[in-house]
Scaffold this active site. Structure first.
Site, mmCIF file in Angstrom:
data_model
loop_
_atom_site.group_PDB
_atom_site.id
_atom_site.type_symbol
_atom_site.label_atom_id
_atom_site.label_comp_id
_atom_site.label_asym_id
_atom_site.label_seq_id
_atom_site.Cartn_x
_atom_site.Cartn_y
_atom_site.Cartn_z
ATOM 1 N N CYS A 103 0.836 -1.198 0.000
ATOM 2 C CA CYS A 103 0.000 0.000 0.000
ATOM 3 C C CYS A 103 0.874 1.252 0.000
ATOM 4 O O CYS A 103 1.898 1.299 0.679
ATOM 5 C CB CYS A 103 -0.949 0.098 1.190
ATOM 6 S SG CYS A 103 -2.051 -1.289 1.351
ATOM 7 N N ARG A 132 3.970 -0.144 -4.821
ATOM 8 C CA ARG A 132 3.713 -0.718 -3.502
ATOM 9 C C ARG A 132 2.393 -1.482 -3.444
ATOM 10 O O ARG A 132 2.116 -2.180 -2.461
ATOM 11 C CB ARG A 132 3.681 0.392 -2.458
ATOM 12 C CG ARG A 132 4.954 1.184 -2.379
ATOM 13 C CD ARG A 132 4.801 2.291 -1.375
ATOM 14 N NE ARG A 132 4.620 1.768 -0.042
ATOM 15 C CZ ARG A 132 5.605 1.464 0.783
ATOM 16 N NH1 ARG A 132 6.839 1.647 0.410
ATOM 17 N NH2 ARG A 132 5.369 0.978 1.968
ATOM 18 N N TRP A 153 -2.795 -2.661 -1.694
ATOM 19 C CA TRP A 153 -2.478 -4.076 -1.891
ATOM 20 C C TRP A 153 -3.277 -4.799 -0.828
ATOM 21 O O TRP A 153 -2.991 -4.686 0.362
ATOM 22 C CB TRP A 153 -0.981 -4.306 -1.705
ATOM 23 C CG TRP A 153 -0.535 -5.695 -2.017
ATOM 24 C CD1 TRP A 153 -0.142 -6.187 -3.226
ATOM 25 C CD2 TRP A 153 -0.403 -6.783 -1.091
ATOM 26 N NE1 TRP A 153 0.216 -7.506 -3.111
ATOM 27 C CE2 TRP A 153 0.059 -7.895 -1.816
ATOM 28 C CE3 TRP A 153 -0.650 -6.930 0.271
ATOM 29 C CZ2 TRP A 153 0.291 -9.142 -1.226
ATOM 30 C CZ3 TRP A 153 -0.421 -8.165 0.863
ATOM 31 C CH2 TRP A 153 0.042 -9.247 0.115
ATOM 32 N N ASN A 205 -1.700 2.061 5.864
ATOM 33 C CA ASN A 205 -0.825 1.010 5.343
ATOM 34 C C ASN A 205 -0.460 0.140 6.533
ATOM 35 O O ASN A 205 0.047 0.652 7.521
ATOM 36 C CB ASN A 205 0.422 1.681 4.730
ATOM 37 C CG ASN A 205 1.486 0.680 4.336
ATOM 38 O OD1 ASN A 205 1.196 -0.493 4.141
ATOM 39 N ND2 ASN A 205 2.714 1.150 4.215
ATOM 40 N N GLY A 206 -0.750 -1.161 6.456
ATOM 41 C CA GLY A 206 -0.432 -2.057 7.579
ATOM 42 C C GLY A 206 -1.621 -2.929 7.917
ATOM 43 O O GLY A 206 -2.563 -3.048 7.138
ATOM 44 N N GLU A 217 17.275 -17.623 -8.549
ATOM 45 C CA GLU A 217 16.876 -16.255 -8.880
ATOM 46 C C GLU A 217 16.235 -16.205 -10.280
ATOM 47 O O GLU A 217 15.234 -15.529 -10.486
ATOM 48 C CB GLU A 217 18.094 -15.326 -8.778
ATOM 49 C CG GLU A 217 17.886 -13.889 -9.180
ATOM 50 C CD GLU A 217 16.816 -13.139 -8.384
ATOM 51 O OE1 GLU A 217 16.311 -13.673 -7.382
ATOM 52 O OE2 GLU A 217 16.468 -12.024 -8.803
ATOM 53 N N LYS A 271 12.426 -14.945 -11.060
ATOM 54 C CA LYS A 271 12.115 -13.854 -12.000
ATOM 55 C C LYS A 271 11.068 -14.319 -12.994
ATOM 56 O O LYS A 271 10.126 -13.598 -13.290
ATOM 57 C CB LYS A 271 13.365 -13.411 -12.788
ATOM 58 C CG LYS A 271 14.403 -12.609 -12.075
ATOM 59 C CD LYS A 271 13.989 -11.226 -11.651
ATOM 60 C CE LYS A 271 13.376 -11.281 -10.277
ATOM 61 N NZ LYS A 271 14.159 -10.877 -9.171
ATOM 62 N N GLU A 321 7.506 -14.839 -11.299
ATOM 63 C CA GLU A 321 6.795 -13.671 -10.763
ATOM 64 C C GLU A 321 6.290 -12.720 -11.841
ATOM 65 O O GLU A 321 5.290 -12.044 -11.634
ATOM 66 C CB GLU A 321 7.628 -12.922 -9.720
ATOM 67 C CG GLU A 321 8.816 -12.188 -10.266
ATOM 68 C CD GLU A 321 9.596 -11.438 -9.182
ATOM 69 O OE1 GLU A 321 8.978 -10.921 -8.253
ATOM 70 O OE2 GLU A 321 10.835 -11.387 -9.300
ATOM 71 N N HIS A 330 17.271 -36.522 -7.971
ATOM 72 C CA HIS A 330 16.540 -36.959 -6.780
ATOM 73 C C HIS A 330 15.065 -36.599 -6.856
ATOM 74 O O HIS A 330 14.404 -36.502 -5.832
ATOM 75 C CB HIS A 330 17.195 -36.357 -5.527
ATOM 76 C CG HIS A 330 18.631 -36.746 -5.393
ATOM 77 N ND1 HIS A 330 19.026 -37.998 -4.985
ATOM 78 C CD2 HIS A 330 19.765 -36.074 -5.684
ATOM 79 C CE1 HIS A 330 20.344 -38.068 -5.002
ATOM 80 N NE2 HIS A 330 20.823 -36.910 -5.433
ATOM 81 N N LYS A 377 5.967 -4.119 -4.242
ATOM 82 C CA LYS A 377 7.414 -3.948 -4.149
ATOM 83 C C LYS A 377 7.914 -4.014 -2.712
ATOM 84 O O LYS A 377 8.997 -4.495 -2.434
ATOM 85 C CB LYS A 377 7.765 -2.588 -4.758
ATOM 86 C CG LYS A 377 9.241 -2.307 -4.843
ATOM 87 C CD LYS A 377 9.865 -3.091 -5.962
ATOM 88 C CE LYS A 377 11.360 -2.914 -6.043
ATOM 89 N NZ LYS A 377 11.962 -4.071 -6.728
HETATM 90 C C1 F6R Z 1 11.599 -10.565 -6.337
HETATM 91 C C2 F6R Z 1 11.496 -9.588 -5.292
HETATM 92 C C3 F6R Z 1 11.163 -10.028 -3.918
HETATM 93 C C4 F6R Z 1 11.994 -9.243 -2.893
HETATM 94 C C5 F6R Z 1 11.540 -9.591 -1.474
HETATM 95 C C6 F6R Z 1 12.384 -8.906 -0.430
HETATM 96 O O1 F6R Z 1 11.941 -9.994 -7.552
HETATM 97 O O2 F6R Z 1 11.660 -8.415 -5.531
HETATM 98 O O3 F6R Z 1 11.337 -11.390 -3.768
HETATM 99 O O4 F6R Z 1 13.331 -9.554 -3.075
HETATM 100 O O5 F6R Z 1 10.199 -9.214 -1.308
HETATM 101 O O6 F6R Z 1 12.293 -7.526 -0.541
HETATM 102 P P1 F6R Z 1 13.400 -6.557 0.047
HETATM 103 O O7 F6R Z 1 14.677 -6.847 -0.642
HETATM 104 O O8 F6R Z 1 12.876 -5.187 -0.239
HETATM 105 O O9 F6R Z 1 13.483 -6.856 1.515
#
Ligand code: F6R
Length: 612
Positions: free
Chosen positions: A2, A27, A74, A100-101, A485, A489, A492, A508, A607
């Site tokens: 949010c 956000r 969100w 927010n929260g 990773e 990517k 998501e 396995h 984010k």
């Molecule tokens: C994936 C991504 C998330 C963040 C995770 C941690 O692309 O962005 O998996 O890495 O939510 O977020 P931070 O780094 O902001 O603590």
């Protein structure tokens, strides 16, 4: 999770709020709304969907009011729809709130209010909170300010809130606990936001509100108090963000801009810290505690998602170069599992946003047990940056695309510098290894730029795999976390199911998945496990899997076996993740675009994950 933005001043609030919401949309983006103070009442305009939908809906309904609050959501409580969108009005319509929260005890508060005859329109904890404030004000005949303070003392959970009051056109009240909030101090105007991005074009003077602080903002001044209404002296800080960093700069998407910005963001991360010719590596942020790192018996790394993957790479580097045992933990698990942490233990917490609720809580837990916590954080002034004892910023600039790209390589760069510094001070690497690694690290931006030249080739490969429903990513050693990773990517942003595995683990279980429809991405650059990964590629090929291999330049052997190869420049194997992740970022980007996905704002994600 949010985004909140609020304005009081001498300009029409609506355009400022809408632009602010667009900046904060990373956000959360399932619904949005504004509330404007108007003489006839608080004008609340809300819409399910993106901020653009709100703008289109509200543009001819908004007045020139100079006081307003706005929110991009969100969802946590209640489905994303017009009714659950913020702002929420109190039952009598006199107060409007953005939040927010999560209010954890909202059920019991709601039940109490129900018994008193209140009814609620939405399913949210936020509507309960604003009606609770109204009820406390009316029942105890309190001022608006005292009602906010009293109700917050009864609330359990996390919040950043701004409340406005129909009876006062000159005031707004903001408070935070566990969710970020910045106040911008303009000339006769004030801004409040979840981060500084909506504020930066108006003023560089900001106050980062701390937990359990309340800001009473009037047109003619402001006060900060604690929850007992004792006045506090705020610390005013200067923002160091340029407006251009918040714009797309000619790229189609923020994610693409951020992928292509990595040669520069990695160089920025090393700027002023690393000079290979002079054999200089200075990390101001760890100076005071450097000895503790050198003498650490163990290091625990905490993070979530991509930051956790960066932690896994760091585990390999720190063990390799510094000979210190490392454990990498999901912050969300660590905080609830009674971990063994002793006085003086060393923790490294990694976070792009600096606001991830689980990471923040894990840090507080570690600190309560006497640990020393280093932060590896991108967002300057964020909650995690402030909660840690020392640390090093990434200096990667704001990352706006929801999928983390340049923050990951920034994290790897900082963690590598820490490992090199500690290894050198500890004497676990020789002078000449140290010198060579400094040169190698310094050449990474150039090599990342070369890796980005694979973009065209990756677009061709993406076209062939865009309709896949599953995908495996395999790597060994330093390239195993890169496989994780790459898979994260892809899933998501393209919504293709993808799994990352250590290549040898395939036997396995996951090998059962392989048939002629299964794309398998190997990260198979020439390193100490090169021969082994060739055998793994053969195992996939003999089961008709489709192999896409990230390889070192001129690798004819893998080229003969794989369906597609993508060549990247070589470096020391400890630094290869910085290079080999680049084609994986591009692959996920192009596949997602070809599938018509919104890469900057993938569904269900946000984010900054400020709720657990
Ligand atoms: C994936 C991504 C998330 C963040 C995770 C941690 O692309 O962005 O998996 O890495 O939510 O977020 P931070 O780094 O902001 O603590």
């Amino acid at each position: 999770m949010c985004g909140i933005v609020a304005y009081i001043g001498n300009k029409p609030a609506f355009p400022i709020l809408i632009n602010g919401l667009k900046r904060l949309e990373y956000r959360g983006y399932d619904s949005a709304g504004v509330a404007l103070y108007e003489n006839s009442g608080l004008n609340v305009l809300k819409k399910e969907g993106k901020v653009a939908a709100l703008e289109a809906f509200a543009v001819d309904k908004a007045s020139d009011s100079t006081l307003g609050i706005a929110h991009t959501r969100w969802a946590t409580h209640g489905a994303p729809n017009d009714v659950n969108a913020h702002p929420h009005l109190s039952a009598d319509g006199s107060l409007a709130i953005i939040h927010n929260g999560i209010i954890e005890n909202y059920h019991s508060i709601k039940a109490e209010l129900h018994d008193k005859g209140y009814a609620f329109e939405s399913d949210t904890d936020t509507e309960v909170l604003v009606t609770f404030i109204q009820d406390i004000r009316d029942t105890h005949n309190l001022s608006f300010e005292d009602a906010v303070i009293t109700s917050l003392s009864k609330v359990i959970g996390a919040y950043a809130i701004v409340v406005i009051n129909q009876d006062n056109p000159d005031q707004m009240i903001a408070a935070r606990k566990g969710s970020p909030m910045v106040i911008g101090l303009g000339d006769g105007e004030y801004f409040i936001a979840s981060d500084a991005t909506p504020i930066v074009e108006f003023t560089k003077d900001v106050i980062y509100l701390n937990d359990e602080e309340i800001a009473i903002i009037q047109r003619d001044g402001y006060r900060i108090t604690n929850t007992s209404n004792v006045p506090l002296i705020p610390s005013i800080q200067k923002l160091d963000i340029q407006l251009e960093a918040l714009e797309k700069g000619g790229y189609e998407h923020f994610m693409l801009k951020e992928i292509f910005g990595q040669p520069e963001s990695i160089a920025d991360c090393m700027r002023g810290r690393l000079n290979a010719r002079e054999r200089k590596l200075t990390l101001g942020g760890i100076r005071e505690y450097a000895n503790k790192l050198v003498n650490a018996e163990k290091i625990t790394i905490l993070g979530c998602g991509t930051s956790w993957h960066a932690g896994l790479v760091a585990e390999y580097i720190l063990e390799d170069i510094c000979r210190i045992p490392v454990e990498v933990e999901y912050a969300s698990e660590f905080r609830y599992r009674n971990p063994v942490i002793k006085e003086g233990d060393i923790i490294i917490a990694i976070s792009q946003s600096g606001e991830t609720a689980d990471t923040l809580a894990a840090i507080e837990l570690a600190k309560s047990k006497g640990a020393i916590v280093f932060g590896v954080v991108n967002a300057v002034g964020s909650s995690i940056a402030r909660a840690t004892h020392e640390g090093a910023y990434l200096h990667a600039g704001p990352e706006i695309g929801v999928a983390s790209t340049k923050a990951f390589t920034g994290q790897l760069t900082v963690l590598t510098m820490i490992a090199l510094k500690v290894g050198y001070l500890k004497g676990t690497i020789t002078e000449s290894q140290y010198g060579d690694l400094l040169y190698e690290l310094e050449s990474i931006p150039k090599k990342v730029a070369q890796a980005l030249e694979t973009d065209k080739r990756i677009q061709e490969i993406s076209a062939k795999f865009k309709d896949a429903t599953n995908c495996l990513y395999l790597g060994r050693g330093y390239n195993f976390p890169v496989a994780l990773e790459g898979a994260l990517k892809l899933k998501e942003i393209s919504y293709i199911h993808a799994e990352g595995y250590p290549a040898a683990e395939m036997k396995h279980g996951p090998i059962a998945l392989i048939d002629e429809n299964m794309p398998v991405v190997f990260i198979a650059t020439r390193d100490s496990s090169y021969e082994k990964i060739i055998s793994n590629i053969q195992e996939v090929k003999s089961r008709k899997g489709k192999v896409i291999a990230i390889v070192s330049q001129h690798d004819e052997e893998i080229e003969r076996m794989a369906d597609f190869t993508i060549e990247v420049p070589s470096s020391h194997e400890a630094l290869m993740p910085l290079i080999s992740v680049i084609p994986l970022q591009l692959l996920s980007y192009h596949i997602a675009i070809m599938r018509g996905c919104n890469v900057d704002q993938p569904r269900n994600l946000a984010k900054s994950v400020t709720v657990e």
